[in-house]
Design a protein around this motif. Structure first.
Motif, short mmCIF file in Angstrom:
data_model
loop_
_atom_site.label_atom_id
_atom_site.label_comp_id
_atom_site.label_asym_id
_atom_site.label_seq_id
_atom_site.Cartn_x
_atom_site.Cartn_y
_atom_site.Cartn_z
N LYS A 98 23.80 49.09 39.73
CA LYS A 98 23.52 49.79 40.98
C LYS A 98 22.57 50.93 40.67
O LYS A 98 22.81 51.74 39.77
CB LYS A 98 24.83 50.35 41.59
N ASN A 99 21.48 50.98 41.43
CA ASN A 99 20.46 52.02 41.22
C ASN A 99 20.00 52.07 39.76
O ASN A 99 19.76 53.15 39.21
CB ASN A 99 20.99 53.39 41.65
N PRO A 165 21.65 49.06 46.90
CA PRO A 165 20.97 49.08 45.60
C PRO A 165 21.79 48.39 44.51
O PRO A 165 21.99 48.92 43.43
CB PRO A 165 20.81 50.58 45.33
#
Length: 399
Positions: A98-99, A165
């Protein structure tokens, strides 16, 4: 005097890496409560643990850890770190990003929304921060399997008309100091769980860990080669490292006996399926006695020679030479719009001395092609009246 001190310290660190305190944390998460069972992580953890124990590691092997238990395992290695010379961490199970940050998923994670990721998982960076305190640290992540958690989050966000994301696979990270990080497959891609009791990555890693007198960076290249060969180029492990200290899983002081001449050839092609504009990577290890001629055979049997100048050539120092074409090279193998669609065969043959003339090469290629059509992708063959010639090919599909 300063140079002498530095060299002495470096030598002492390398000696400690080979004979000092070694510890490994091995985790296999199979029984996920929300998304079902993964077949191989438990088996993979058992296999890797046995291999590490065989080369002198004290190993803690843990199975099916929830969030609290994974946190406790992290705390445990944090307490040990100051007393260790080498630490290894192997994780098999689900992971996601994520991200651009990677998270290892405990078996009790629910992950109903993307905001739960930080609360219900353990960040890979947390393990790396602890392991950085140890002079040499090795991270092996077989956590890029097809991930229902990521699929569910992506499907939910799509239904709601928004983006999250979150991605399948793991993101690239930066190794710090004498740390080696190995992903079972390339970033942002998925690894195979395997059709047997172990994943292709675990099986190759366990096999090569036991190889004596092989520096870890060379050893991991052999793991990559074997995984690519087994998966038909569908999976390619990646190593990230800035290590300056050499590390060997095992060393012996015996003087090696003279080796028999190398006759075995090795070949890996990636990916197994390619589309227009995509590059095809090729890696071949051949004995010094072989003068390889590389070709591509299209579905129509059209022969396209691949010039040797396309290859990066490396002497492996073991009687073999590596020829490699990889994405981003000066010369690349890029699929063109006009290329034939279907099954291609790419590889090489070791040209015998009597195959210099065009007619002799044509006879040899016909003999090799007949073998390939029978499914014999490697071996030795010859045209009429010619010396035997070794050959090795791999298949890939142009879509």
């Amino acid at each position: 005097m300063l140079a002498i001190i530095v060299c002495s310290s470096s030598a002492r660190q390398q000696a400690q890496a080979q004979t000092g305190k070694r510890f490994a944390l091995v985790i296999g998460n199979s029984n996920y409560q929300q998304v079902g069972h993964l077949t191989n992580p438990r088996n993979d953890a058992v296999l890797i643990s046995a291999s590490l124990q065989a080369v002198g590691f004290e190993v803690e092997t843990l199975f099916d850890l929830g969030e609290e238990a994974m946190g406790a395992a992290l705390d445990s290695i944090a307490e040990r770190a100051s007393s260790l010379d080498v630490i290894a961490f192997y994780f098999a199970g689900h992971g996601l990003q994520k991200n651009g940050k990677n998270y290892l998923v405990p078996v009790d994670a629910k992950l109903k929304t993307e905001t739960a990721i930080e609360r219900e998982t353990i960040g890979l960076q947390s393990f790396m921060d602890v392991m950085e305190r140890v002079p040499i640290s090795l991270v092996f992540l077989d956590a890029c399997r097809n991930n229902p958690f990521a699929e569910q989050l992506l499907a939910k966000s799509k239904a709601q008309g928004r983006s999250v994301p979150v991605q399948q696979g793991l993101a690239t990270v930066r190794a710090i100091g004498d740390m080696l990080i190995t992903f079972a497959t390339l970033p942002n891609t998925l690894a195979l769980d395997g059709d047997t009791d172990n994943s292709p990555f675990a099986r190759a890693l366990a096999r090569h860990i036991k190889t004596a007198n092989t520096e870890v960076s060379v050893l991991m290249k052999r793991v990559t080669r074997d995984v690519m060969a087994e998966t038909g180029g569908e999976q390619r492990p990646q190593q990230l490292s800035q290590m300056q200290t050499e590390f060997y899983f095992s060393k012996n002081a015996e003087t090696p006996t003279a080796a028999a001449p190398q006759t075995k050839t090795l070949l890996a092609v990636y990916p197994g399926k390619a589309t227009t504009g995509q590059e095809v990577s090729l890696l071949a290890d051949v004995p010094h006695s072989c003068s390889p001629s590389f070709i591509n055979l299209a579905p129509s049997n059209k022969v396209t020679p691949i010039p040797l100048k396309f290859f990066k050539v490396i002497d492996l120092g073991n009687g073999q030479t590596r020829h490699e074409i990889s994405p981003g090279s000066r010369y690349g193998l890029v699929v063109q719009e006009q290329d034939e669609r279907g099954l291609h065969r790419i590889g090489f043959f070791c040209a015998p001395t009597d195959a210099v003339e065009a007619d002799a090469k044509i006879k040899l290629l016909r003999a090799i092609n007949a073998r390939l059509k029978n499914g014999e992708l490697s071996g030795t063959t010859a045209g009429d009246g010619q010396d035997a010639a070794a050959y090795h090919f791999s298949e890939y599909v142009v879509q």
